[in-house]
Scaffold this motif. Structure first.
Motif, short mmCIF file in Angstrom:
data_model
loop_
_atom_site.label_atom_id
_atom_site.label_comp_id
_atom_site.label_asym_id
_atom_site.label_seq_id
_atom_site.Cartn_x
_atom_site.Cartn_y
_atom_site.Cartn_z
N LEU A 32 0.81 -1.17 0.11
CA LEU A 32 0.07 0.06 -0.02
C LEU A 32 0.95 1.36 -0.17
O LEU A 32 0.38 2.17 -0.42
CB LEU A 32 -0.73 0.13 1.32
CG LEU A 32 -2.20 -0.07 1.16
CD1 LEU A 32 -2.93 -0.22 2.57
CD2 LEU A 32 -3.36 0.29 0.06
N PRO A 48 -4.48 -5.09 3.05
CA PRO A 48 -5.26 -5.64 4.02
C PRO A 48 -5.83 -6.98 3.18
O PRO A 48 -6.13 -7.94 3.75
CB PRO A 48 -6.41 -4.69 4.41
CG PRO A 48 -6.42 -3.70 3.05
CD PRO A 48 -5.11 -3.34 2.62
N ARG A 49 -6.15 -6.80 1.81
CA ARG A 49 -6.55 -7.77 1.04
C ARG A 49 -5.35 -8.46 0.10
O ARG A 49 -5.18 -7.34 -0.95
CB ARG A 49 -7.92 -7.81 0.50
CG ARG A 49 -9.05 -7.57 1.46
CD ARG A 49 -10.32 -7.09 0.88
NE ARG A 49 -11.10 -8.00 0.28
CZ ARG A 49 -11.49 -8.22 -0.93
NH1 ARG A 49 -11.08 -7.53 -1.61
NH2 ARG A 49 -12.29 -9.39 -1.52
N LEU A 51 -4.59 -9.85 -3.05
CA LEU A 51 -5.20 -10.51 -4.35
C LEU A 51 -4.40 -10.35 -5.43
O LEU A 51 -3.77 -9.34 -5.84
CB LEU A 51 -6.64 -9.77 -4.47
CG LEU A 51 -7.61 -10.00 -3.29
CD1 LEU A 51 -8.72 -8.92 -3.67
CD2 LEU A 51 -8.13 -11.10 -3.05
N LYS A 120 -0.78 0.53 -5.25
CA LYS A 120 -2.03 0.64 -4.44
C LYS A 120 -3.36 0.18 -5.55
O LYS A 120 -4.10 -0.69 -5.07
CB LYS A 120 -2.56 1.94 -3.87
CG LYS A 120 -3.79 1.93 -3.03
CD LYS A 120 -4.15 3.38 -2.28
CE LYS A 120 -5.70 3.16 -1.81
NZ LYS A 120 -5.97 4.51 -1.26
N PHE A 124 -7.37 -3.42 -6.30
CA PHE A 124 -7.83 -2.60 -5.23
C PHE A 124 -9.23 -1.74 -5.70
O PHE A 124 -9.30 -1.35 -6.84
CB PHE A 124 -7.13 -1.58 -4.92
CG PHE A 124 -7.14 -0.85 -3.44
CD1 PHE A 124 -6.33 -1.65 -2.52
CD2 PHE A 124 -7.78 0.28 -3.16
CE1 PHE A 124 -6.38 -1.13 -1.17
CE2 PHE A 124 -7.76 0.67 -1.91
CZ PHE A 124 -7.37 0.11 -0.70
N PRO A 125 -10.10 -1.76 -5.03
CA PRO A 125 -11.56 -1.14 -5.12
C PRO A 125 -11.22 0.15 -5.94
O PRO A 125 -10.54 1.19 -5.18
CB PRO A 125 -12.30 -1.21 -3.86
CG PRO A 125 -11.52 -2.07 -3.10
CD PRO A 125 -10.32 -2.22 -3.39
N GLY A 126 -11.82 0.33 -6.88
CA GLY A 126 -11.58 1.51 -7.62
C GLY A 126 -10.32 1.49 -8.59
O GLY A 126 -10.01 2.60 -9.20
N THR B 727 -14.30 -5.46 -3.62
CA THR B 727 -14.60 -6.42 -2.64
C THR B 727 -16.04 -7.02 -2.60
O THR B 727 -16.62 -6.63 -3.46
CB THR B 727 -14.42 -5.31 -1.27
OG1 THR B 727 -15.68 -4.31 -1.51
CG2 THR B 727 -13.30 -4.80 -0.95
N THR B 775 -14.28 1.47 1.17
CA THR B 775 -13.68 0.51 0.70
C THR B 775 -12.59 0.84 -0.30
O THR B 775 -11.50 0.38 -0.44
CB THR B 775 -14.90 -0.28 -0.44
OG1 THR B 775 -15.74 -0.64 0.50
CG2 THR B 775 -14.25 -1.46 -1.17
N ARG B 776 -12.92 2.08 -0.98
CA ARG B 776 -11.93 2.61 -1.93
C ARG B 776 -10.62 3.28 -1.18
O ARG B 776 -9.43 3.18 -1.66
CB ARG B 776 -12.42 3.80 -2.65
CG ARG B 776 -13.57 3.18 -3.74
CD ARG B 776 -13.69 3.87 -4.92
NE ARG B 776 -14.55 3.40 -5.88
CZ ARG B 776 -14.50 3.63 -7.26
NH1 ARG B 776 -13.82 4.53 -7.63
NH2 ARG B 776 -15.13 2.80 -7.90
N GLU B 777 -10.98 3.60 0.10
CA GLU B 777 -9.62 4.16 0.78
C GLU B 777 -8.85 2.91 1.59
O GLU B 777 -7.56 2.76 1.34
CB GLU B 777 -10.06 5.05 1.89
CG GLU B 777 -9.09 5.71 2.75
CD GLU B 777 -9.47 6.63 3.99
OE1 GLU B 777 -10.68 6.79 4.07
OE2 GLU B 777 -8.37 6.79 4.66
N HIS B 778 -9.67 2.12 2.01
CA HIS B 778 -9.12 0.89 2.79
C HIS B 778 -8.89 -0.38 2.09
O HIS B 778 -8.09 -1.21 2.39
CB HIS B 778 -9.83 0.65 4.04
CG HIS B 778 -9.77 1.80 5.03
ND1 HIS B 778 -8.89 2.13 5.91
CD2 HIS B 778 -10.77 2.84 4.96
CE1 HIS B 778 -9.36 3.37 6.69
NE2 HIS B 778 -10.61 3.78 5.92
N GLY B 779 -9.39 -0.54 0.83
CA GLY B 779 -9.11 -1.97 0.16
C GLY B 779 -9.95 -2.93 0.60
O GLY B 779 -9.84 -4.04 0.38
N GLU B 780 -10.69 -2.45 1.70
CA GLU B 780 -11.82 -3.81 2.11
C GLU B 780 -13.02 -3.17 2.79
O GLU B 780 -13.03 -2.10 2.78
CB GLU B 780 -10.79 -4.36 3.53
CG GLU B 780 -10.64 -3.45 4.55
CD GLU B 780 -9.95 -4.17 5.64
OE1 GLU B 780 -9.62 -5.61 5.64
OE2 GLU B 780 -9.11 -3.59 6.61
#
Lengths: 813, 813
Positions: A32, A48-49, A51, A120, A124-126, B727, B775-780
């Protein structure tokens, strides 16, 4: 040819670049923050995840580095197709090192902050997907679904004589059926007019949880397999011998790659001098450890060189100190401090490994085919119109008429249009194209009396594999050309999953501004469910349409032209379109034509409409019943039913609707072609019975219209999985879509009829029984059914054209 | 070993039998009458529609004759799989000559009248299909869709140590992907415990309209290809050399076949003595002219030995004297007067070629697997129940729990149950089975530290080809055994077309009394659309269910168990069933359990039901809204939505329905599992809003329910082709199926809410935005979303079980 052996400095540059690419790959999977490891690694630097997939990545980056060196020296335009699309981080890392990534995505700058963002965003989401995806510069191949790397690669080189496609085949992927047959693509390449595919079998030995088959047969068997596939295999093994330095390993591979590329150049030179016979094209067996350069063991278990390296080897990098420490030492093993400048960009000397501009594999314009796409030069399809003096007044095999049009499409576009099919171009009635071109074939020739319409170069590509021809076409389209594929309707399901992936690719690229639109993928399904006279039940499945309409409305189009002129109009539209999958179903058997070309154009423009001449409406009044048809056979039955009704029930106001563009039935809010409710209501009424005869599974019509006002009155007929080897009319009877049954449906659903018309109902029942009995006795349909034509046609001069041709028609499957 | 060379008499018998089979084949394609040609042939003796395929037939009958001779001598139980299913008339003819046909179909007597009927029925309305079909005695393989001959053959020999399957592969079929990889099946055979497949590549050189690839590569390449596939090829060429007599040709093939069978016997003998290493199994390249023994030329064009022999070579046999004459001389060339008795039965001396009873290939009981099928010995699935103290009170990976049950199924059924999958048995969480068995693997072994759970014999069959594993399972089921196949949901589309063919086979056999029911084909799709955390968009497609439900309701079953105990109950049911395709979708990620085993059994028995504990109904009153779910992820979101509703809108009467058996939604008239309208209305109401969260494409719910009274109030949510690598909760949000959106749907659809609850609506919108931003900030996912459990569970002792395991779960794809 014969490149000089690379210097030690050059080899060190390769190694440094490879380490940089691997470092950036591992960083994407795990980090990250702290991208350059300028401070000790802590758990907060770890995602944190976790993948992604590491196992295949270092092999892909190794090849990227070496190919880049060779490309730069040879100025060889090259596209890199990576079958193991799981190696996404490696391809993103490579594009980043080449500068392409930052040029494409301006926030991913070539510095420490850009590297942090690069890391990052991955999985990663987004952010970006974990695979080689449309978002990855330089890619035409997702690789999430395995099997199509070679087919795509060959599709890309057809008509691109100067292009090299380096196609990495994972040894997992190599177990799939489509890949196993795609090696034979080399029999369909013209060594002068087409480019070259260099297959690289990435033999890293393991899949998710198993060894691979090709890694567990003897060297001799693997050698023979590749020779049997028509290749000259070059074997490379690296990364297993600890006594060999990385530089020596690079030296061996660089030498081998030069040898292979020299051999390819020699073949191309011979071809340029006129030797077009099929050579044994070189290929490389690239045996390296899965997860090469990663941790040898984790938790005491062998990781590198095993299936345990497949995905994310350190699952607990954030949660345990042990794993965190392994991760840090792994990352530091690439010596990032020797690779990147103070501000975090790659050292110029290392960056100098790769070529510049569009020679960079990540910037090859062929991998963004829309950039190169030229409109087809299309003849005026109206010029190929069949004469239709009155509705039903002539008979055609519609695809045969389309073939005459395609003949001129081929003629006008000699280098960017091809027709693909699994041994069925003639069976599907496009044989007119053989007047101007041939089937491209570069295996052996025997004698002209059997090798008809075959040549070393031709616009028609046939192999008995739907996977293969669809894959070729996809590769051809993705690199900026045009084409269509014909298939039997039932067996196009073989490529359901390939269609999925292509549709997904199109959907995603619609939202990537730098990806330029490509030509649509056009299907022509002319051996359809209703006329499998030679084959029967196994060849009857109209469900590909159902499959297709599950995908995004912005991508899919489905057309069911009822006759020759509407097919011409439809196909002209398809060949002009971009970014769609166009599914066109039009039967190949002789069938009556209904619309003149002007009428056909108007009808296709609307997508559906009322055929006034077939109905018995009274101007200004609502009809009593709506008879609708989509598809050629349903159209015939609906017209025959309308004919019965106007004779038997002259007072009944029947509206006849024909649907060409199936997506018109959907709501305008659901599909861009959809009708508004007002338009739909105007056509189908809100309260009159609608008897809808549809080409495929009838429930699709309900699925498309369930929100419509008139839906509760809609009754759909279609194929309900009843069939065998029998006559055409028996087929429609087996599925209750015949004219007599449609009349019964009308009687049962129009309130004023019902019991009042019990006699007519019985007459229809009897007609069915008689037709059945006749068929079973004589083996053919009753003449009055078989030769039925719209009665108006009988009154005119053209009626003799209709004649007995209807319903005969030799088949060819 | 070492059979004596057949005498001239024996060879003449082979030839006579072959001529008889060919005569009967040609007769089937062309003749309506005059079966024994006892009068001159006239046009009235010829069928009006000539439908069928001649080209491959004489090769198939040649092999049939020779195999029969060897079978009789060796008493070797043999099944004949004919990849070129087009050769239907040849197999029917052979079964007729063996007497099986008349035993099976009593009206097709072994005399002139029976022969007339035999001829007429072929490809005739009310008769039999043109292909090798379920109606054909001795067949387990239709062959209409090409590609699966070898997979079916290998499936048949697993656990049948004494069985030989002679599998003819057409050289057209050999171009398909599935066939191209299926050669590698030999790496998965145990030479002691399994039987033997003898592949015979029928190299007749042509497809519909082209030469075949394998016939147009050099002998050396073809040799190497077969060696590369792990075979020892035996080459036979016959029918091209006019100077060789037919008897000499038969002699050469008989010798070759004896050699091959001796070699197989030697391998089996070595295996019986303990040598289980993979041998180079023999295979035969059988090069003979397409249409062998047919007219050399027709209309001046080379026919025999070309693609022109593919289908019906004399298209105008009824219409022109020339063709009629060619047909007659062709038929007479077989000298029927030397083959049949006065009354039209085959001469006893010729009939004596073939064995008797079940040694006849057309009467092999393995080819009517239901005859041999034994019920599985099943443990009590209740014994594997997970503890569910309160709904949501424990967490499981449901397939992992199923794995413990399957462990005992494997243990109790050591020779008639196998688990098939494309490298994903562990990824799909069935790894418990490795406690009692292994993956069967007979390629090379390296070291135990990487070759986990692999052995020469095992119940798990893994190769990275969905085609291969499905084909193996089909062959295994068709020969009377049991099994299941696991796959990623998205990629099971790869076998859409194979599923079609199997479903069609089952549908037809349901109506053939002598075909005994076989075990169902069971799918377990546990890596499903919602949880492709590592992979993203390319791995997201829930449309296999849509594809499946297009087939006959009598065949297909679809189950979406929401938790571990319902999955156990469902699978027990599937393993006991017959003649179905059971599709079970159950996610592999940790998820809460809701039902105790007793509740699960009751719920699965009903197929769907109200979960009172989750709703806020008032006894005796209609609910205000119905929240329905089908699928594990939808169930979780519906429960979370119900939880929000009971906190936020305590007066609202919410009914929660869960659907396990999807076909319950259909009308009882459409599907045997369907609810009556009364039952449906009782559950879903006729006038209250129904918010339906569904696992797959939402329109399927409409398609299944469009005739229901409450349908206009039904609003379905599901996967609408929006996804990427992100996620779990972001996935449901992208598709508007998240709990917050479901609450919004309730507000928008319950009349009494609407604008009155604008505040709650806004709150839900905000919750979506916050979840997205987090989610977009933390990745979970936000912990309160990720770790959400049904609130009752929190009050009880079991709550700690739920813990943080939810939503983590390392993956393995």
């Amino acid at each position: 040819m014969g490149a000089a052996e690379p210097s030690v400095e050059a080899l060190e540059r390769i190694d440094a670049w490879w380490r940089a690419a691997n470092y950036l790959s591992v960083g994407q999977i795990y980090l990250l923050d702290n991208p350059l490891l300028r401070e000790p690694l802590t758990r907060d630097h770890v995602k944190p995840r976790l993948l992604g997939h590491w196992g295949t990545t270092p092999g892909l980056t190794f090849l990227y580095a070496h190919l880049s060196r060779a490309i730069k020296e040879r100025e060889q335009s090259t596209v890199y197709v990576t079958g193991p699309g799981h190696g996404g981080p490696g391809l993103v890392a490579s594009a980043y090192l080449e500068g392409t990534y930052s040029e494409t995505y301006s926030d991913i700058t070539p510095d420490a902050e850009g590297m942090r963002r690069l890391f990052k965003q991955f999985s990663f989401p987004g952010g970006i997907p974990s695979h080689v995806a449309p978002e990855t510069p330089g890619s035409i191949h997702e690789g999430g679904e395995l099997g199509y790397a070679l087919s795509h690669a060959y599709g890309a080189v057809f008509d691109n004589p100067d292009l090299l496609v380096a196609a990495v085949v994972g040894d997992g992927e190599a177990e799939t059926g489509p890949l196993a047959t795609s090696w034979h693509s080399n029999k369909f390449v013209n060594p002068a007019q087409d480019g070259v595919v260099l297959p690289i079998l990435h033999l890293n030995g393991y899949k998710i949880a198993n060894p691979t088959v090709l890694a567990r047969i003897s060297h001799d068997e693997l050698h023979d397999l590749m020779v049997g596939y028509g290749h000259k295999p070059y074997f490379f093994e690296g990364g297993y011998d600890d006594s060999e330095s990385d530089i020596d390993c690079h030296r061996r591979f660089a030498k081998l790659l030069d040898e292979v590329l020299d051999e390819i150049a020699a073949i191309k030179a011979r071809a340029a001098e006129g030797d077009l016979t099929r050579p044994m094209w070189p290929m490389i067996v690239f045996k390296t450890p899965k997860g090469w350069s990663g941790p040898a063991t984790i938790d005491g278990k062998k990781t590198t060189g095993s299936w345990r390296a497949h995905q994310v080897p350190l699952a607990n990098a954030r949660d345990t100190k042990e794993h965190l420490a392994v991760l840090e030492s792994w990352l530091r093993s690439y010596r990032p401090e020797e690779l990147f400048t103070e501000d975090g960009s790659i050292l110029p000397d290392i960056a100098a490994l790769t070529p510049t501009g569009t020679l960079r594999m990540s910037d090859n314009p062929h991998a963004n085919g829309g950039l190169l796409l030229k409109d087809l030069r299309l003849p005026d399809f109206r010029d190929y119109a069949v004469d239709v003096p009155v509705p039903g007044g002539s008979v055609s095999e519609a695809p045969r008429v389309l073939g005459t049009y395609l003949t001129d499409v081929v003629r006008l576009n000699p280098t960017n249009f091809r027709i693909f099919g699994p041994d069925e171009t003639a069976s599907n009635r496009l044989q007119a194209v053989y007047d101007v071109t041939d089937k491209q074939w570069n295996a052996e020739y025997h004698s002209p009396e059997v090798d008809e319409h075959m040549a070393r170069a031709g616009r028609v590509m046939e192999m008995l594999s739907e996977h293969q021809v669809q894959g070729w076409l996809e590769g051809y389209l993705l690199t900026g050309r045009h084409g269509l594929v014909t298939s039997y309707e039932a067996f196009i399901h073989i490529v359901d999953s390939m269609f999925n992936q292509h549709a997904k690719w199109l959907k995603v690229t619609n939202h990537i501004p730098w990806r330029r639109p490509i030509a649509s993928l056009n299907y022509l399904l002319s051996s359809h469910v209703w006329r499998q006279d030679h084959n029967g039940f196994s060849h009857q499945d109209p469900g590909f349409i159902d499959h297709v309409v599950n995908k995004k409305a912005e991508i899919v189009r489905v057309y069911l032209p009822p006759d020759a002129n509407t097919l011409l109009s439809t196909y002209d539209h398809c060949l002009r379109s971009r970014q769609y999958v166009n599914v066109v179903v039009a039967g190949k058997q002789p069938a009556p034509n209904f619309l003149t070309m002007d009428e056909a154009v108007a009808h296709c423009t609307r997508g559906l409409g009322i055929w006034e001449w077939a109905g018995t409406e009274v101007a200004g009044e609502q009809p009593d019943v709506v008879l609708a048809a989509a598809g050629d056979v349903p159209t015939l039955e609906v017209l025959a039913a309308a004919d019965i009704l106007r004779r038997e029930l002259p007072g009944l106001k029947v509206r006849v609707i024909n649907v060409v563009d199936l997506m018109r039935l959907q709501d305008a809010k659901e599909h861009p072609h959809g009708l508004t409710d007002k338009e739909f209501d105007g056509l189908f009424t809100t309260d009159r019975p609608i008897i809808f005869a549809y080409h495929g599974y009838p429930w699709l019509i309900h699925r498309l219209t369930y929100r419509r006002n008139g839906h509760t009155n809609l009754h759909a007929r279609g194929y309900k999985e009843e069939g065998t080897t029998t006559t055409p009319f028996d087929m429609v009877m087996l599925n209750d879509m015949d004219r007599f049954h449609l009349v019964i449906d009308v009687i049962d659903r129009v309130p004023s009829l019902g019991s009042a018309q019990a006699g007519l109902r019985q007459k229809m029942m009897d007609a069915r029984l008689e037709a059945r009995a006749y068929t079973r006795e004589h083996g053919e349909d009753k003449p009055e059914v078989r030769d039925w034509v719209w009665p108006d046609a009988q009154d005119r001069s053209a009626s003799e054209q209709v004649a007995a041709t209807l319903g005969t028609g030799g088949d060819n499957e």
